[in-house]
Design a protein around this motif. Sequence first.
Motif, PDB file in Angstrom:
ATOM      1  N   GLY A 118       0.804  -1.214   0.000  1.00 58.94           N
ATOM      2  CA  GLY A 118       0.000   0.000   0.000  1.00 58.94           C
ATOM      3  C   GLY A 118       0.836   1.263   0.000  1.00 58.94           C
ATOM      4  O   GLY A 118       0.596   2.184  -0.789  1.00 58.94           O
ATOM      5  N   LEU A 119       1.837   1.316   0.869  1.00 61.49           N
ATOM      6  CA  LEU A 119       2.666   2.525   0.937  1.00 61.49           C
ATOM      7  C   LEU A 119       3.559   2.664  -0.290  1.00 61.49           C
ATOM      8  O   LEU A 119       3.918   3.780  -0.673  1.00 61.49           O
ATOM      9  N   ASN A 120       3.907   1.544  -0.908  1.00 62.86           N
ATOM     10  CA  ASN A 120       4.666   1.620  -2.152  1.00 62.86           C
ATOM     11  C   ASN A 120       3.832   2.258  -3.250  1.00 62.86           C
ATOM     12  O   ASN A 120       4.305   3.120  -4.010  1.00 62.86           O
ATOM     13  N   ALA A 121       2.551   1.861  -3.341  1.00 65.33           N
ATOM     14  CA  ALA A 121       1.662   2.433  -4.360  1.00 65.33           C
ATOM     15  C   ALA A 121       1.284   3.868  -4.037  1.00 65.33           C
ATOM     16  O   ALA A 121       1.148   4.713  -4.933  1.00 65.33           O
ATOM     17  N   LEU A 122       1.133   4.173  -2.743  1.00 63.64           N
ATOM     18  CA  LEU A 122       0.687   5.505  -2.326  1.00 63.64           C
ATOM     19  C   LEU A 122       1.807   6.534  -2.362  1.00 63.64           C
ATOM     20  O   LEU A 122       1.644   7.646  -2.876  1.00 63.64           O
ATOM     21  N   PRO A 268      -3.309  -3.430  -7.904  1.00 60.94           N
ATOM     22  CA  PRO A 268      -2.949  -2.054  -8.285  1.00 60.94           C
ATOM     23  C   PRO A 268      -3.109  -1.806  -9.770  1.00 60.94           C
ATOM     24  O   PRO A 268      -3.430  -0.677 -10.185  1.00 60.94           O
ATOM     25  N   SER A 269      -2.911  -2.840 -10.575  1.00 59.62           N
ATOM     26  CA  SER A 269      -3.086  -2.707 -12.017  1.00 59.62           C
ATOM     27  C   SER A 269      -4.524  -2.315 -12.350  1.00 59.62           C
ATOM     28  O   SER A 269      -4.777  -1.451 -13.193  1.00 59.62           O
ATOM     29  N   ALA A 270      -5.508  -2.939 -11.660  1.00 61.27           N
ATOM     30  CA  ALA A 270      -6.917  -2.633 -11.910  1.00 61.27           C
ATOM     31  C   ALA A 270      -7.239  -1.189 -11.558  1.00 61.27           C
ATOM     32  O   ALA A 270      -7.912  -0.480 -12.316  1.00 61.27           O
ATOM     33  N   PHE A 271      -6.751  -0.733 -10.409  1.00 58.38           N
ATOM     34  CA  PHE A 271      -7.035   0.636  -9.974  1.00 58.38           C
ATOM     35  C   PHE A 271      -6.354   1.658 -10.880  1.00 58.38           C
ATOM     36  O   PHE A 271      -6.908   2.721 -11.158  1.00 58.38           O
ATOM     37  N   GLU A 272      -5.154   1.328 -11.348  1.00 64.51           N
ATOM     38  CA  GLU A 272      -4.440   2.248 -12.229  1.00 64.51           C
ATOM     39  C   GLU A 272      -5.150   2.380 -13.573  1.00 64.51           C
ATOM     40  O   GLU A 272      -5.248   3.469 -14.130  1.00 64.51           O
ATOM     41  N   HIS A 273      -5.664   1.264 -14.094  1.00 63.20           N
ATOM     42  CA  HIS A 273      -6.411   1.317 -15.344  1.00 63.20           C
ATOM     43  C   HIS A 273      -7.708   2.119 -15.170  1.00 63.20           C
ATOM     44  O   HIS A 273      -8.150   2.792 -16.098  1.00 63.20           O
ATOM     45  N   LEU A 280      -4.078   4.704  -8.835  1.00 67.18           N
ATOM     46  CA  LEU A 280      -3.024   3.945  -8.174  1.00 67.18           C
ATOM     47  C   LEU A 280      -2.820   4.435  -6.743  1.00 67.18           C
ATOM     48  O   LEU A 280      -2.630   3.642  -5.816  1.00 67.18           O
ATOM     49  N   ARG A 281      -2.874   5.750  -6.553  1.00 65.72           N
ATOM     50  CA  ARG A 281      -2.725   6.317  -5.203  1.00 65.72           C
ATOM     51  C   ARG A 281      -3.893   5.903  -4.317  1.00 65.72           C
ATOM     52  O   ARG A 281      -3.716   5.613  -3.128  1.00 65.72           O
ATOM     53  N   VAL A 282      -5.086   5.902  -4.883  1.00 65.16           N
ATOM     54  CA  VAL A 282      -6.264   5.478  -4.125  1.00 65.16           C
ATOM     55  C   VAL A 282      -6.121   4.011  -3.716  1.00 65.16           C
ATOM     56  O   VAL A 282      -6.427   3.631  -2.576  1.00 65.16           O
ATOM     57  N   PHE A 283      -5.628   3.189  -4.654  1.00 64.49           N
ATOM     58  CA  PHE A 283      -5.382   1.792  -4.305  1.00 64.49           C
ATOM     59  C   PHE A 283      -4.425   1.694  -3.129  1.00 64.49           C
ATOM     60  O   PHE A 283      -4.636   0.905  -2.197  1.00 64.49           O
ATOM     61  N   GLY A 284      -3.349   2.473  -3.174  1.00 67.83           N
ATOM     62  CA  GLY A 284      -2.372   2.435  -2.088  1.00 67.83           C
ATOM     63  C   GLY A 284      -2.997   2.760  -0.749  1.00 67.83           C
ATOM     64  O   GLY A 284      -2.717   2.103   0.261  1.00 67.83           O
ATOM     65  N   LEU A 285      -3.890   3.768  -0.731  1.00 70.60           N
ATOM     66  CA  LEU A 285      -4.548   4.151   0.522  1.00 70.60           C
ATOM     67  C   LEU A 285      -5.490   3.056   1.004  1.00 70.60           C
ATOM     68  O   LEU A 285      -5.533   2.731   2.197  1.00 70.60           O
ATOM     69  N   ILE A 286      -6.240   2.466   0.065  1.00 68.67           N
ATOM     70  CA  ILE A 286      -7.164   1.384   0.433  1.00 68.67           C
ATOM     71  C   ILE A 286      -6.388   0.168   0.941  1.00 68.67           C
ATOM     72  O   ILE A 286      -6.730  -0.427   1.973  1.00 68.67           O
ATOM     73  N   MET A 287      -5.345  -0.210   0.211  1.00 63.99           N
ATOM     74  CA  MET A 287      -4.561  -1.380   0.607  1.00 63.99           C
ATOM     75  C   MET A 287      -3.912  -1.174   1.968  1.00 63.99           C
ATOM     76  O   MET A 287      -3.938  -2.074   2.835  1.00 63.99           O
TER      77      MET A 287
END
Length: 408
Positions: A118-122, A268-273, A280-287
């Motif tokens: 999560g923090l890597n994506a965020l 993260p791929s799904a959220f980025e698409h 992708l940032r939203v995915f990081g926060l959710i994860m």
Amino acid sequence: MTDGITKEQVKPPTAAPRAALLGAMFLMATSAIGPGFITQTTVFTAKLGAAMAFAILVSVLVDIAIQMNVWRVVGVSGRRAQDLGNSVAPGAGYLLAALDVFGGIVFNIGNVAGCALGLNALLGLDFKIGGAISAAFAIAVFLIRRAGVAMDRIVIGLGILMIVMTLYVVFVSGPPLGDALTQTVAPEQVDFLVITTLIGGTVGGYIVYAGAHRMIESGVQGAEHVKEITRSSINGILITALMRVLLFLAVLGVVAGGVKLAADNPAPSAFEHAGGEAGLRVFGLIMWSAAITSVIGASYTSVTFLVSFSSWIERNRNWLVVAFIVVSTAIYLAIGKTPVNLLILAGALNGLILPVGLGVILWVAARRRDLLHGYRYPTWLLALGVAAWCVSLYVGWEALSAIDDLWN
């Protein structure tokens, strides 16, 4: 007599603390909504498409049957699962505690890995740095003077945040709602392995006891609270189900458009698409929110399986929770496995624990009315529990046979 309660059993009505039940509900829900939950939902949605809706519906119904029985027996008896186990058969509680603590450690390694993802994506942080920072945050929660209240507020707040942010991605991705609704009851394909995996990931291992143990430790117990206990157990699963449905719809909107998700890291791929860089940032926060609440839930619940064995453990429980987090994080930093591998392995191991603990719970419900203080257990609820236990045996068998392949 109503729902198994006789007049003699009912004590003068007292209102159960609403905050205590709310905290228990969200602890159960957010313990289930971990990084493995997100990974599984994404992978299976990409595999089944809109037919995933049927798998979610069936798994939720089984989850409700399991949680209603666990909350009812633990709540009415006022005893933790391991204490019930030792009352049923000498040593059974110790076995259940050992399985849950071991499973909790493995699951927590995956949870810390999820925090790192999560923090890597965020923020783009290195995996090990992100895992260490997240562990420090979880430790701080249990060093606060009123750790229980702080834990309840954090899991409620982050649980709501996850739901809101995932709802945003649903709007962005634009899933085919009509198709999803139709296939909820008339699926084009049915995958029973997916259904059982979802069940194991939602109520496997320590997760099934998280809310119930928190509830009785908050003082809500006894037959006079049975309606509130039942309502809270169902609502906790419905919170989990809401997050599962929203995540499914968010991913469905992406894959329905023909997008091929990244095989090595599909979520993260799904959220980025769906939302580009912002997605992708939203995915990081959710994860991160899902993973850190699961770190808190796994650590707290695992220690509740030990506190009844020693007064020293009870007095030092918060320090043991801290030690649990430290050990899990140290293993994650040293083990060298990728986060995705850890998440899959953790889910598989926890699927093994469910049949043992649920079997103890159902035995108490059926044969040990003395442990329920004379409470007459509803036959319909016991029947639902036995049916769910049969499903849990299949979940455990599939988990056992899959561990070696998943790890390798």
